[in-house]
Design a protein around this motif. Structure first.
Motif, PDB file in Angstrom:
ATOM      1  N   PRO A 190       0.788  -1.242   0.000  1.00 37.11           N
ATOM      2  CA  PRO A 190       0.000   0.000   0.000  1.00 37.11           C
ATOM      3  C   PRO A 190       0.821   1.294   0.000  1.00 37.11           C
ATOM      4  O   PRO A 190       0.281   2.361  -0.223  1.00 37.11           O
ATOM      5  CB  PRO A 190      -0.768  -0.109   1.309  1.00 37.11           C
ATOM      6  N   GLU A 191       2.116   1.203   0.233  1.00 38.11           N
ATOM      7  CA  GLU A 191       2.933   2.381   0.520  1.00 38.11           C
ATOM      8  C   GLU A 191       2.814   3.505  -0.510  1.00 38.11           C
ATOM      9  O   GLU A 191       2.475   4.641  -0.165  1.00 38.11           O
ATOM     10  CB  GLU A 191       4.418   1.992   0.667  1.00 38.11           C
ATOM     11  N   LYS A 192       3.114   3.227  -1.768  1.00 37.36           N
ATOM     12  CA  LYS A 192       3.139   4.285  -2.790  1.00 37.36           C
ATOM     13  C   LYS A 192       1.765   4.906  -3.013  1.00 37.36           C
ATOM     14  O   LYS A 192       1.645   6.119  -3.144  1.00 37.36           O
ATOM     15  CB  LYS A 192       3.682   3.730  -4.109  1.00 37.36           C
ATOM     16  N   SER A 193       0.735   4.090  -3.047  1.00 39.64           N
ATOM     17  CA  SER A 193      -0.620   4.626  -3.287  1.00 39.64           C
ATOM     18  C   SER A 193      -1.082   5.518  -2.144  1.00 39.64           C
ATOM     19  O   SER A 193      -1.650   6.586  -2.382  1.00 39.64           O
ATOM     20  CB  SER A 193      -1.615   3.483  -3.477  1.00 39.64           C
ATOM     21  N   LEU A 194      -0.832   5.104  -0.924  1.00 39.98           N
ATOM     22  CA  LEU A 194      -1.245   5.920   0.223  1.00 39.98           C
ATOM     23  C   LEU A 194      -0.426   7.199   0.298  1.00 39.98           C
ATOM     24  O   LEU A 194      -0.947   8.260   0.664  1.00 39.98           O
ATOM     25  CB  LEU A 194      -1.131   5.118   1.518  1.00 39.98           C
ATOM     26  N   GLU A 195       0.843   7.124  -0.068  1.00 42.49           N
ATOM     27  CA  GLU A 195       1.690   8.317  -0.067  1.00 42.49           C
ATOM     28  C   GLU A 195       1.208   9.325  -1.117  1.00 42.49           C
ATOM     29  O   GLU A 195       1.164  10.523  -0.854  1.00 42.49           O
ATOM     30  CB  GLU A 195       3.135   7.919  -0.351  1.00 42.49           C
ATOM     31  N   LYS A 196       0.803   8.836  -2.282  1.00 39.85           N
ATOM     32  CA  LYS A 196       0.333   9.711  -3.361  1.00 39.85           C
ATOM     33  C   LYS A 196      -0.888  10.535  -2.957  1.00 39.85           C
ATOM     34  O   LYS A 196      -1.025  11.683  -3.368  1.00 39.85           O
ATOM     35  CB  LYS A 196      -0.049   8.891  -4.598  1.00 39.85           C
ATOM     36  N   ILE A 197      -1.783   9.938  -2.170  1.00 43.35           N
ATOM     37  CA  ILE A 197      -3.004  10.668  -1.790  1.00 43.35           C
ATOM     38  C   ILE A 197      -2.899  11.303  -0.394  1.00 43.35           C
ATOM     39  O   ILE A 197      -3.884  11.787   0.143  1.00 43.35           O
ATOM     40  CB  ILE A 197      -4.264   9.775  -1.889  1.00 43.35           C
ATOM     41  N   GLY A 198      -1.694  11.286   0.176  1.00 39.32           N
ATOM     42  CA  GLY A 198      -1.457  11.974   1.443  1.00 39.32           C
ATOM     43  C   GLY A 198      -1.892  11.233   2.683  1.00 39.32           C
ATOM     44  O   GLY A 198      -2.137  11.847   3.718  1.00 39.32           O
ATOM     45  N   LEU A 199      -1.989   9.905   2.603  1.00 37.45           N
ATOM     46  CA  LEU A 199      -2.415   9.120   3.766  1.00 37.45           C
ATOM     47  C   LEU A 199      -1.327   8.177   4.277  1.00 37.45           C
ATOM     48  O   LEU A 199      -1.617   7.191   4.952  1.00 37.45           O
ATOM     49  CB  LEU A 199      -3.665   8.307   3.425  1.00 37.45           C
ATOM     50  N   ALA A 200      -0.070   8.474   3.983  1.00 33.12           N
ATOM     51  CA  ALA A 200       1.028   7.608   4.408  1.00 33.12           C
ATOM     52  C   ALA A 200       1.063   7.445   5.927  1.00 33.12           C
ATOM     53  O   ALA A 200       1.338   6.352   6.438  1.00 33.12           O
ATOM     54  CB  ALA A 200       2.362   8.146   3.900  1.00 33.12           C
ATOM     55  N   GLU A 201       0.741   8.519   6.659  1.00 32.98           N
ATOM     56  CA  GLU A 201       0.764   8.448   8.125  1.00 32.98           C
ATOM     57  C   GLU A 201      -0.393   7.627   8.694  1.00 32.98           C
ATOM     58  O   GLU A 201      -0.365   7.232   9.855  1.00 32.98           O
ATOM     59  CB  GLU A 201       0.769   9.854   8.740  1.00 32.98           C
ATOM     60  N   LYS A 202      -1.407   7.362   7.887  1.00 31.34           N
ATOM     61  CA  LYS A 202      -2.568   6.570   8.322  1.00 31.34           C
ATOM     62  C   LYS A 202      -2.482   5.113   7.843  1.00 31.34           C
ATOM     63  O   LYS A 202      -3.436   4.366   7.977  1.00 31.34           O
ATOM     64  CB  LYS A 202      -3.865   7.181   7.779  1.00 31.34           C
ATOM     65  N   GLN A 203      -1.339   4.715   7.283  1.00 31.36           N
ATOM     66  CA  GLN A 203      -1.187   3.375   6.703  1.00 31.36           C
ATOM     67  C   GLN A 203      -1.496   2.270   7.700  1.00 31.36           C
ATOM     68  O   GLN A 203      -2.246   1.341   7.382  1.00 31.36           O
ATOM     69  CB  GLN A 203       0.222   3.194   6.158  1.00 31.36           C
ATOM     70  N   GLU A 204      -0.962   2.343   8.895  1.00 32.44           N
ATOM     71  CA  GLU A 204      -1.188   1.293   9.897  1.00 32.44           C
ATOM     72  C   GLU A 204      -2.677   1.163  10.240  1.00 32.44           C
ATOM     73  O   GLU A 204      -3.215   0.057  10.313  1.00 32.44           O
ATOM     74  CB  GLU A 204      -0.383   1.585  11.158  1.00 32.44           C
ATOM     75  N   TYR A 205      -3.353   2.286  10.429  1.00 28.53           N
ATOM     76  CA  TYR A 205      -4.788   2.291  10.728  1.00 28.53           C
ATOM     77  C   TYR A 205      -5.580   1.641   9.588  1.00 28.53           C
ATOM     78  O   TYR A 205      -6.439   0.790   9.818  1.00 28.53           O
ATOM     79  CB  TYR A 205      -5.267   3.721  10.975  1.00 28.53           C
ATOM     80  N   ILE A 206      -5.275   2.035   8.357  1.00 31.08           N
ATOM     81  CA  ILE A 206      -5.989   1.510   7.193  1.00 31.08           C
ATOM     82  C   ILE A 206      -5.751   0.016   7.033  1.00 31.08           C
ATOM     83  O   ILE A 206      -6.685  -0.753   6.793  1.00 31.08           O
ATOM     84  CB  ILE A 206      -5.596   2.293   5.920  1.00 31.08           C
ATOM     85  N   LEU A 207      -4.511  -0.430   7.183  1.00 30.53           N
ATOM     86  CA  LEU A 207      -4.206  -1.858   7.024  1.00 30.53           C
ATOM     87  C   LEU A 207      -4.844  -2.701   8.120  1.00 30.53           C
ATOM     88  O   LEU A 207      -5.274  -3.829   7.864  1.00 30.53           O
ATOM     89  CB  LEU A 207      -2.699  -2.081   6.975  1.00 30.53           C
ATOM     90  N   ASN A 208      -4.934  -2.184   9.342  1.00 28.94           N
ATOM     91  CA  ASN A 208      -5.622  -2.912  10.411  1.00 28.94           C
ATOM     92  C   ASN A 208      -7.107  -3.045  10.103  1.00 28.94           C
ATOM     93  O   ASN A 208      -7.716  -4.077  10.370  1.00 28.94           O
ATOM     94  CB  ASN A 208      -5.418  -2.229  11.758  1.00 28.94           C
ATOM     95  N   LEU A 209      -7.688  -2.011   9.539  1.00 35.42           N
ATOM     96  CA  LEU A 209      -9.095  -2.053   9.142  1.00 35.42           C
ATOM     97  C   LEU A 209      -9.308  -3.054   8.008  1.00 35.42           C
ATOM     98  O   LEU A 209     -10.244  -3.840   8.036  1.00 35.42           O
ATOM     99  CB  LEU A 209      -9.561  -0.662   8.719  1.00 35.42           C
ATOM    100  N   VAL A 210      -8.410  -3.042   7.032  1.00 35.42           N
ATOM    101  CA  VAL A 210      -8.508  -3.936   5.875  1.00 35.42           C
ATOM    102  C   VAL A 210      -8.390  -5.397   6.302  1.00 35.42           C
ATOM    103  O   VAL A 210      -9.079  -6.270   5.767  1.00 35.42           O
ATOM    104  CB  VAL A 210      -7.422  -3.595   4.826  1.00 35.42           C
ATOM    105  N   LYS A 211      -7.555  -5.665   7.268  1.00 33.60           N
ATOM    106  CA  LYS A 211      -7.324  -7.037   7.731  1.00 33.60           C
ATOM    107  C   LYS A 211      -8.623  -7.709   8.175  1.00 33.60           C
ATOM    108  O   LYS A 211      -8.855  -8.877   7.885  1.00 33.60           O
ATOM    109  CB  LYS A 211      -6.305  -7.021   8.882  1.00 33.60           C
ATOM    110  N   ASP A 212      -9.486  -6.970   8.844  1.00 31.22           N
ATOM    111  CA  ASP A 212     -10.735  -7.526   9.366  1.00 31.22           C
ATOM    112  C   ASP A 212     -11.936  -7.271   8.460  1.00 31.22           C
ATOM    113  O   ASP A 212     -13.039  -7.731   8.745  1.00 31.22           O
ATOM    114  CB  ASP A 212     -11.022  -6.942  10.752  1.00 31.22           C
ATOM    115  N   LEU A 213     -11.734  -6.537   7.374  1.00 24.93           N
ATOM    116  CA  LEU A 213     -12.816  -6.174   6.468  1.00 24.93           C
ATOM    117  C   LEU A 213     -13.177  -7.345   5.551  1.00 24.93           C
ATOM    118  O   LEU A 213     -12.305  -7.921   4.908  1.00 24.93           O
ATOM    119  CB  LEU A 213     -12.382  -4.968   5.618  1.00 24.93           C
ATOM    120  N   PRO A 214     -14.454  -7.718   5.488  1.00 20.89           N
ATOM    121  CA  PRO A 214     -14.843  -8.790   4.561  1.00 20.89           C
ATOM    122  C   PRO A 214     -14.789  -8.294   3.118  1.00 20.89           C
ATOM    123  O   PRO A 214     -14.940  -7.096   2.858  1.00 20.89           O
ATOM    124  CB  PRO A 214     -16.279  -9.120   4.969  1.00 20.89           C
TER     125      PRO A 214
END
Length: 67
Positions: A34-58
């Motif tokens: 996810p690194e490059k895509s999240l960095e492009k849209i300015g969410l690099a600092e939220k990567q951990e939060y987003i990936l934790n959400l994705v892990k449990d997302l059906p």
């Protein structure tokens, strides 16, 4: 902003879509890269939060992100 996890088939990996309030695609990235895509849209600092959400997302479920 909305998040959606898309199930890959055969050799195609799982992907995540980030969409805005009008449901326009902002980012589309592999779950394991996810690194490059999240960095492009300015969410690099939220990567951990987003990936934790994705892990449990059906797969196929759309969830509103509060960022």
């Amino acid at each position: 902003m909305y998040i959606l996890k898309v199930k890959g088939v055969a050799k195609i990996p799982d992907y995540v879509q980030l969409r805005d309030e009008k449901f326009t695609l902002l980012a589309y990235f592999r779950v394991d890269r996810p690194e490059k895509s999240l960095e492009k849209i300015g969410l690099a600092e939220k990567q951990e939060y987003i990936l934790n959400l994705v892990k449990d997302l059906p797969f196929g479920k759309i969830v509103k992100l509060e960022i």
